[in-house]
Design a protein around this motif. Sequence first.
Motif, short mmCIF file in Angstrom:
data_model
loop_
_atom_site.label_atom_id
_atom_site.label_comp_id
_atom_site.label_asym_id
_atom_site.label_seq_id
_atom_site.Cartn_x
_atom_site.Cartn_y
_atom_site.Cartn_z
N CYS A 115 -48.11 -8.58 -28.27
CA CYS A 115 -49.16 -8.33 -27.41
C CYS A 115 -49.91 -6.92 -27.15
CB CYS A 115 -48.76 -9.89 -26.45
SG CYS A 115 -50.37 -9.79 -25.24
N CYS A 173 -48.85 -7.87 -23.20
CA CYS A 173 -48.00 -7.94 -22.21
C CYS A 173 -46.48 -8.05 -23.38
CB CYS A 173 -47.81 -9.42 -21.75
SG CYS A 173 -47.88 -10.40 -22.64
N CYS A 193 -51.06 -15.36 -28.39
CA CYS A 193 -49.99 -14.77 -27.29
C CYS A 193 -47.99 -16.29 -26.86
CB CYS A 193 -49.82 -13.31 -25.94
SG CYS A 193 -48.12 -13.08 -25.94
N CYS A 225 -48.08 -14.98 -23.01
CA CYS A 225 -49.01 -14.70 -21.77
C CYS A 225 -50.60 -15.65 -22.24
CB CYS A 225 -49.73 -13.69 -21.34
SG CYS A 225 -50.49 -12.86 -22.64
ZN LIG Z 1 -49.41 -11.04 -24.22
#
Ligand SMILES: [Zn+2]
Length: 191
Positions: free
Chosen positions: A22, A25, A56, A59
């Motif tokens: 991702c 994050c 993701c 997150c």
């Molecule tokens: Zn993420």
Amino acid sequence: MLTVGVDAARVEDRLAGGELSCPDCGGSLRPWGWARTRILREAVGSQAIRPRRSRCSECGGSHVLLPVCALLRRADAVSVIGAALALRAAGAGARRAAAVVDRPVDTVRGWLRRFAQRAEHVRVTFTSLLVGVGVDPVPPAATSSAFADAVAAVIGAFEAARSRWPNVGELPVWALVAAVTGGRLLAPGWS
Ligand SMILES: [Zn+2]
């Protein structure tokens, strides 16, 4: 959004194996449907591409995986757009560049104008890439235009990457540009 290779099967494998991270994050991305199909106009002919969507696992953010042959919101392949930019850098006018890449002159003017607006940012980004990856980096000498300097930096960075990692040579120069800019070379908000 994230750029990935053009080999769809390879993208699927990497996605299934949790190898794609991702951009927000660093969590691992999972398959999550598909973006709408779009037609990408190549130098000769066109192809339908249907970018993968991913989500993701950390997150929950969703990211479209754009292949490096395309730029965000552009119907023409990055190789076609890049060819027009290189012609302009070599001194051709918009009309001549449009004739060579076989696209409407207004379309080509739009690419040239947008690239010219961010030429300095492109030059700085690719010069630092060149210096960062080059084995014995020599930044290109300044020319008479910011536009040509930016294109020279792109090509210099590509050559530097290729001398360091020979398999980069299989990737066309403008695909590297799509990858480095996350597909946003001509889109607002690339920084
Ligand atoms: Zn993420």
